[in-house]
Design a protein around this motif. Structure first.
Motif, PDB file in Angstrom:
ATOM      1  N   ALA A  81       0.829  -1.207   0.000  1.00  6.10           N
ATOM      2  CA  ALA A  81       0.000   0.000   0.000  1.00  6.10           C
ATOM      3  C   ALA A  81       0.864   1.257   0.000  1.00  6.10           C
ATOM      4  CB  ALA A  81      -0.923  -0.007   1.215  1.00  6.10           C
ATOM      5  N   TRP A  82       1.947   1.226   0.750  1.00  2.48           N
ATOM      6  CA  TRP A  82       2.815   2.395   0.832  1.00  2.48           C
ATOM      7  C   TRP A  82       3.564   2.617  -0.482  1.00  2.48           C
ATOM      8  CZ3 TRP A  82       8.378   2.769   1.794  1.00  2.48           C
ATOM      9  CH2 TRP A  82       8.783   4.064   2.098  1.00  2.48           C
ATOM     10  N   LYS A  85       0.313   2.204  -3.665  1.00  6.48           N
ATOM     11  CA  LYS A  85      -0.952   2.906  -3.427  1.00  6.48           C
ATOM     12  C   LYS A  85      -2.089   2.350  -4.292  1.00  6.48           C
ATOM     13  CE  LYS A  85       1.392   7.124  -2.029  1.00  6.48           C
ATOM     14  NZ  LYS A  85       2.597   6.444  -1.702  1.00  6.48           N
ATOM     15  N   THR A  90      -3.195  -4.388  -2.880  1.00 10.15           N
ATOM     16  CA  THR A  90      -2.923  -4.548  -1.448  1.00 10.15           C
ATOM     17  C   THR A  90      -3.784  -5.645  -0.843  1.00 10.15           C
ATOM     18  OG1 THR A  90      -2.343  -2.213  -1.282  1.00 10.15           O
ATOM     19  CG2 THR A  90      -2.913  -3.342   0.761  1.00 10.15           C
TER      20      THR A  90
END
Length: 104
Positions: A81-82, A85, A90
């Motif tokens: 996710a980081w 995005k 994710t």
């Protein structure tokens, strides 16, 4: 009949708790530092829900072992996710690692 009154009462309390602050704050301009601070509320609430499930899978003690599939799937999901995005990636990667880890 009591159930209907209970549902109506819960509806009134829930609506009031959400509408009244919005109705009052609509008349004011909030300072920028407060608005920036409020932008962190959703991630913090989500972390408060997710972190105990990852770190306390048995519910009574911290588990940082290799057997904790919740922890490793969560860490991978956080990294994806980081980095990318991408919500779908994710979720799919996190669930895939979780299921594979549980099978192993």
């Amino acid at each position: 009949m009591n159930e209907v009154l209970l549902i109506l009462g819960m509806t009134a309390v829930t609506f009031g708790a959400r509408y009244l602050p919005m109705a009052v704050l609509r008349r004011f301009t909030l300072p920028d530092p407060l608005l920036r601070g409020l932008s962190y509320v959703p991630p913090v609430v989500l972390m408060a829900i997710v972190a105990p499930a990852m770190l306390l899978p048995a519910g009574n003690r911290l588990d940082f072992s290799l057997g904790n599939a919740y922890l490793w799937a969560g860490l991978l999901a956080f990294g994806i996710a980081w980095r990318w995005k991408n919500l779908l990636l994710t979720i799919v990667a996190g669930m895939g690692v979780f299921l594979l880890w549980r099978l192993i």
